[in-house]
Design a protein around this motif. Structure first.
Motif, PDB file in Angstrom:
ATOM      1  N   CYS A   1      -7.149 -37.989  13.456  1.00 13.48           N
ATOM      2  CA  CYS A   1      -6.873 -36.955  12.453  1.00 13.48           C
ATOM      3  C   CYS A   1      -7.054 -35.559  13.032  1.00 13.48           C
ATOM      4  N   VAL A   2      -8.094 -35.359  13.812  1.00 13.80           N
ATOM      5  CA  VAL A   2      -8.307 -34.052  14.439  1.00 13.80           C
ATOM      6  C   VAL A   2      -7.179 -33.750  15.424  1.00 13.80           C
ATOM      7  N   GLY A   3      -6.725 -34.755  16.160  1.00 12.13           N
ATOM      8  CA  GLY A   3      -5.615 -34.563  17.083  1.00 12.13           C
ATOM      9  C   GLY A   3      -4.338 -34.173  16.367  1.00 12.13           C
TER      10      GLY A   3
ATOM     11  N   VAL B   1      -4.805 -30.502  15.306  1.00 10.48           N
ATOM     12  CA  VAL B   1      -4.727 -29.636  16.481  1.00 10.48           C
ATOM     13  C   VAL B   1      -3.285 -29.516  16.955  1.00 10.48           C
ATOM     14  N   SER B   2      -2.546 -30.603  16.859  1.00  8.84           N
ATOM     15  CA  SER B   2      -1.175 -30.616  17.345  1.00  8.84           C
ATOM     16  C   SER B   2      -0.225 -29.799  16.485  1.00  8.84           C
ATOM     17  N   VAL B   3      -0.443 -29.781  15.173  1.00  8.57           N
ATOM     18  CA  VAL B   3       0.541 -29.153  14.299  1.00  8.57           C
ATOM     19  C   VAL B   3       0.135 -27.798  13.746  1.00  8.57           C
TER      20      VAL B   3
ATOM     21  N   MET C   1      -3.507 -26.344  25.019  1.00  4.90           N
ATOM     22  CA  MET C   1      -3.950 -27.608  25.611  1.00  4.90           C
ATOM     23  C   MET C   1      -3.283 -28.797  24.899  1.00  4.90           C
ATOM     24  N   ALA C   2      -3.141 -28.703  23.573  1.00  2.00           N
ATOM     25  CA  ALA C   2      -2.470 -29.774  22.830  1.00  2.00           C
ATOM     26  C   ALA C   2      -1.005 -29.894  23.232  1.00  2.00           C
ATOM     27  N   SER C   3      -0.340 -28.754  23.446  1.00  2.00           N
ATOM     28  CA  SER C   3       1.072 -28.817  23.850  1.00  2.00           C
ATOM     29  C   SER C   3       1.207 -29.409  25.246  1.00  2.00           C
ATOM     30  N   TRP C   4       0.246 -29.160  26.117  1.00  2.00           N
ATOM     31  CA  TRP C   4       0.278 -29.786  27.443  1.00  2.00           C
ATOM     32  C   TRP C   4       0.088 -31.295  27.317  1.00  2.00           C
TER      33      TRP C   4
ATOM     34  N   ALA D   1      -3.748 -39.659  21.021  1.00  2.00           N
ATOM     35  CA  ALA D   1      -2.740 -40.276  20.155  1.00  2.00           C
ATOM     36  C   ALA D   1      -2.363 -39.333  19.017  1.00  2.00           C
ATOM     37  N   GLY D   2      -3.332 -38.655  18.438  1.00  2.00           N
ATOM     38  CA  GLY D   2      -3.053 -37.713  17.367  1.00  2.00           C
ATOM     39  C   GLY D   2      -2.233 -36.530  17.833  1.00  2.00           C
TER      40      GLY D   2
END
Length: 177
Positions: A57-59, A62-64, A73-76, A144-145
């Motif tokens: 859920c945190v991922g 962070v991703s969106v 870092m998430a985009s990488w 995965a998130g």
């Protein structure tokens, strides 16, 4: 936000890597061969999933919905996971990846960002001091998130469940000032 089939493949593969051992370990009933005691209450140990599902859920959030250093870092992570998934799809099946674009979710406000940073701090501390299985679950869930977040299902879950909860908690934090 660009989404590839490889990103979804990579994220779902990480989910399978985390969930299959849990499924096999915490199965209901007796051990193979009829030996051993039945599992507690004849069911699965769902509490063992909390580190993975929480970091998933945190991922997704962070991703969106996060910019700055954490968003970069998430985009990488998304780019690397998408490339690995695209390569696996091409190499193993010969199929080409599909690419689409979705609108990004709204950015977090200051109070919500504080709450997310506190959650990430707790996750990092748990990861650093946790056992090997806990570290694996947190890492796999976060990655995965990050890769499943930009998909239509991830955006829908984030927009309808995760972000409203985070925004509400952020409002409470701002109210404390």
């Amino acid at each position: 936000m660009i989404v590839t089939l490889g990103m979804a493949l990579f994220g779902l593969a990480l989910c399978a890597i985390a969930l299959v051992p849990w499924f096999r370990k915490s199965g209901g009933g007796k051990a193979p061969g009829g030996k051993g005691a039945p599992a507690a209450a004849g069911g699965r140990n769902y509490r063992a999933l909390l580190p993975f599902v929480g970091s998933l859920c945190v991922g997704i959030v962070v991703s969106v919905a996060v910019g700055g250093f954490i968003g970069t870092m998430a985009s990488w992570g998304r780019k690397g996971g998408g490339q690995a998934g695209d390569d696996a799809l091409q190499l193993l099946t010969g199929a080409r990846s599909y690419q689409t674009e979705h609108a990004a979710a709204t950015r977090l406000g200051a109070g919500s960002a504080v709450v997310l940073l506190l959650i990430l701090t707790v996750m990092v501390l748990l990861w650093r001091k946790g056992a090997k299985a806990l570290r694996r679950d947190i890492g796999l869930g976060l990655l995965a998130g990050i890769n499943l977040g930009p998909t239509a299902a991830g955006l829908g879950f984030a927009s309808s469940v995760l972000l409203p909860v985070l925004i509400s908690a952020g409002g409470q934090v701002q109210g404390w000032l």
